[in-house]
Design an enzyme around this catalytic site. Structure first.
Site, PDB file in Angstrom:
ATOM      1  N   PHE A 128       0.884  -1.314   0.104  1.00  0.00           N
ATOM      2  CA  PHE A 128       0.220   0.052   0.205  1.00  0.00           C
ATOM      3  C   PHE A 128       0.933   1.147  -0.021  1.00  0.00           C
ATOM      4  CE2 PHE A 128      -2.526   3.294   2.153  1.00  0.00           C
ATOM      5  CZ  PHE A 128      -3.661   3.196   1.005  1.00  0.00           C
ATOM      6  N   ASP A 213       9.535   2.682   1.698  1.00  0.00           N
ATOM      7  CA  ASP A 213       8.331   3.186   2.056  1.00  0.00           C
ATOM      8  C   ASP A 213       8.092   3.267   3.652  1.00  0.00           C
ATOM      9  OD1 ASP A 213       5.693   4.454   2.792  1.00  0.00           O
ATOM     10  OD2 ASP A 213       4.457   3.425   0.854  1.00  0.00           O
ATOM     11  N   LYS A 242       2.797  10.332   8.348  1.00  0.00           N
ATOM     12  CA  LYS A 242       2.210  10.007   9.708  1.00  0.00           C
ATOM     13  C   LYS A 242       2.857  10.488  11.008  1.00  0.00           C
ATOM     14  CE  LYS A 242      -0.148   5.890   7.906  1.00  0.00           C
ATOM     15  NZ  LYS A 242      -1.455   5.610   8.279  1.00  0.00           N
TER      16      LYS A 242
HETATM   17  C1  LIG Z   1       3.097   2.474   3.673  1.00  0.00           C
HETATM   18  C2  LIG Z   1       2.070   3.528   3.382  1.00  0.00           C
HETATM   19  N1  LIG Z   1       2.444   4.398   2.347  1.00  0.00           N
HETATM   20  C3  LIG Z   1       1.591   5.325   1.874  1.00  0.00           C
HETATM   21  C4  LIG Z   1       0.472   5.536   2.716  1.00  0.00           C
HETATM   22  C5  LIG Z   1      -0.321   6.861   2.316  1.00  0.00           C
HETATM   23  O1  LIG Z   1      -0.363   7.661   3.397  1.00  0.00           O
HETATM   24  P1  LIG Z   1      -1.481   8.895   3.438  1.00  0.00           P
HETATM   25  O2  LIG Z   1      -2.783   8.235   3.669  1.00  0.00           O
HETATM   26  O3  LIG Z   1      -0.979   9.895   4.430  1.00  0.00           O
HETATM   27  O4  LIG Z   1      -1.599   9.593   2.039  1.00  0.00           O
HETATM   28  C6  LIG Z   1       0.142   4.766   3.832  1.00  0.00           C
HETATM   29  C7  LIG Z   1      -1.104   5.253   4.537  1.00  0.00           C
HETATM   30  O5  LIG Z   1      -1.550   4.160   5.183  1.00  0.00           O
HETATM   31  C8  LIG Z   1       0.996   3.882   4.112  1.00  0.00           C
HETATM   32  O6  LIG Z   1       0.804   2.963   5.079  1.00  0.00           O
END
Ligand SMILES: Cc1ncc(COP(=O)(O)O)c(C=O)c1O
Length: 388
Positions: A128, A213, A242
Site C-alpha cells: 500500500f 516506504d 504519519k
Molecule cells: C506504507 C504507506 N504508504 C503510504 C500511505 C499513504 O499515506 P497517506 O494516507 O498519508 O496519504 C500509507 C497510509 O496508510 C502507508 O501505510
C-alpha cells in the site's frame, strides 16, 4: 444522510477529546486507543510539548509560500539529515504525496542521465503506497483500483518474498524497486532483513534506486528512527508521513544528494508542504523522539508487548493464529472473523484497526506505558475467552 462523501465505513462513535493513549467519546465512554489515527499520533493525543509549540507558533506565523526561505523547514530538514542516511528532504502534506514524489524522483533521476526508458518501478503484491493515481497503480490492489482506470503505466509487480520473480522483473527499464519494510495495510508483514539486503544488492547490481516506504513503519515506530535501520541497508529514497506530524498533516521525502541532483526549481512543488506551522510541529515531535533513551524505551515496551501477545497466543491458540510485526506496529492474525473481533474489542473499550490477511492491528503511541499495555492485553484476553 451525511454530507460527507461515502468513502469510509464509519463507526458511530465520535470523540470529544484525547489524552495520551485515551480517547473520550461524546457519549461519555473512555477508550484505550490502539489505533492512534492509524500510526499517526506517534506521541499520543495532545502531547504537552506539541501543544506548547503549536500554540507558540500559531501566534507568530502559519503559512508562507515556498517561494521564500522557511527557517523552521530548514531546521527540520537538517535534523532529519543529521540523524538519517538522507542529504536532502522535500516536504509534502501526506504519505501518498511523499510516495508519489519518490516515484517522480526515480523517473527523473534516470531521465536526467539520458536514460529515458529507465522509468519503471517494481513493487510487491499486497503493498500500500497511498491513494493518488500513481500510488494506487503502484500497489495495484484490485479493490482500490477498480473504476479508476485508465491504468497509470510504469509499474511491474512481483509476489511478496519471491526473490526469483523480483530478479526477473528488474530489467534495463527499471528505475526503482519500492517496498515497505513492514507491510502495514497489507497485513503487518515484516520483510525479513535478508530480503531487504538482497533487494539492495540487486539494486546495486542493476543500477536501480531503492525506495523504502516508511510512511507507516518509520519515525520511531519500530524502536529505531527507521525500520530499515534494523537491516543495515542504506536506501536512496524514503517517503515518510504519519508519525512525523503526530496528528498534524506532514509528509516528506528523504533522499541522497545523488538523487536530489536531478531536481531543479520548478520540477516539483507543494503549496502547503513544509509551512511554518507544520514544521514547528515536526520539530517538536523530533525534540521528543530524539531525546536520549526515547527510542530505547520504545524497544523495551515493544518487547514486553510482544511477549504478552505471544502468551495470549499460546493461551488461545484457536483464536490467535500469529503475532506479527515489529516494535509498536503489531498485528494479530486471528482465526475468527476480524470485523466481529474488532467490534468486541471496541465494545470492551479497546480501539484497534484491521489490516489485510485477517489481521487486527495494534498501534499504541510510542509513549505507551506498561499499564496501558496490560489494560489492552486484559481486554484482548476477555474477548478471546468469548470464543471458547
Ligand atoms: C506504507 C504507506 N504508504 C503510504 C500511505 C499513504 O499515506 P497517506 O494516507 O498519508 O496519504 C500509507 C497510509 O496508510 C502507508 O501505510
Amino acid at each position: 444522510m451525511s454530507s460527507i462523501l461515502n468513502t469510509y465505513a464509519r463507526k458511530k462513535i465520535s470523540f470529544r477529546k484525547g489524552k495520551g493513549c485515551y480517547l473520550y467519546a461524546n457519549d461519555g465512554k473512555k477508550y484505550l486507543d490502539f489505533v492512534q489515527g492509524i500510526a499517526v499520533n506517534s506521541l499520543g493525543h495532545c502531547h504537552s510539548h506539541l501543544i506548547k509549540i503549536i500554540n507558540k507558533q500559531s501566534k507568530k506565523l502559519w503559512h508562507v509560500s515556498n517561494a521564500f526561505t522557511i527557517l523552521e523547514q530548514e531546521k527540520l530538514a537538517q535534523r532529519l539529515c543529521k540523524h538519517t542516511f538522507a542529504d536532502v528532504v522535500a516536504f509534502q502534506n501526506s504519505g501518498t504525496e511523499a510516495t508519489e514524489l519518490a516515484i517522480k524522483l526515480a523517473r527523473k533521476y534516470f531521465y536526467s542521465q539520458g536514460k529515458k526508458n529507465k522509468n519503471k518501478v517494481v513493487t510487491f503484491q499486497g503493498a500500500f503506497h497511498g491513494r493518488t493515481l500513481a500510488a494506487l497503480f503502484a500497489a495495484n490492489n484490485p479493490k482500490h483500483i477498480e473504476g479508476f482506470g485508465p491504468k497509470v503505466n510504469g509499474f511491474d509487480q512481483v509476489p511478496f518474498a519471491d526473490h526469483e520473480s523480483l530478479k526477473k522483473a528488474v530489467t534495463d527499464d527499471t528505475a526503482a524497486i519500492m517496498v515497505e519494510p513492514i507491510f502495514g495495510e497489507g497485513g503487518v508483514k515484516v520483510v525479513p532483513d535478508y530480503c531487504i539486503k538482497g533487494i539492495r544488492e540487486l539494486c546495486d547490481e542493476k543500477d536501480v534506486l531503492l525506495i523504502l516506504d516508511e510512511v507507516q513503519c518509520g519515525v520511531g515506530r519500530t524502536g529505531k528512527f527507521f525500520a530499515f535501520e534494523h537491516t543495515g541497508v542504506i536506501p536512496d529514497i524514503v517517503p515518510i508521513a504519519k508519525g512525523i506530524g503526530s496528528g498534524f498533516p506532514i509528509g516528506a521525502c528523504l533522499m541522497t544528494k545523488k538523487v536530489a541532483s536531478c531536481m531543479t526549481p520548478g520540477s516539483h512543488g507543494s503549496t502547503f508542504g513544509g509551512n511554518p506551522l507544520a514544521m514547528s510541529v515536526g520539530n517538536a515531535v523530533l525534540d521528543i523522539i530524539f531525546k536520549k533513551g526515547f527510542l530505547k524505551n520504545v524497544q523495551k515496551i515493544s518487547k514486553y508487548f510482544h511477549k504478552e501477545l505471544h502468551k495470549l497466543q499460546s493461551e488461545y491458540p484457536k483464536v490467535v493464529k500469529e503475532v506479527r510485526g515489529a516494535g509498536l506496529l503489531v498485528g494479530l492474525k486471528i482465526f475468527k472473523d476480524q470485523t466481529e473481533f474488532i467490534k468486541k474489542l471496541s465494545d470492551n473499550k479497546l480501539l484497534t484497526v484491521k489490516a489485510s490477511e485477517n489481521v487486527v492491528r495494534l498501534l499504541p503511541p510510542l509513549t505507551v506505558k506498561k499499564q496501558s499495555i496490560n489494560e489492552a492485553v486484559t481486554i484482548l484476553k476477555k474477548v478471546c475467552k468469548t470464543y471458547r
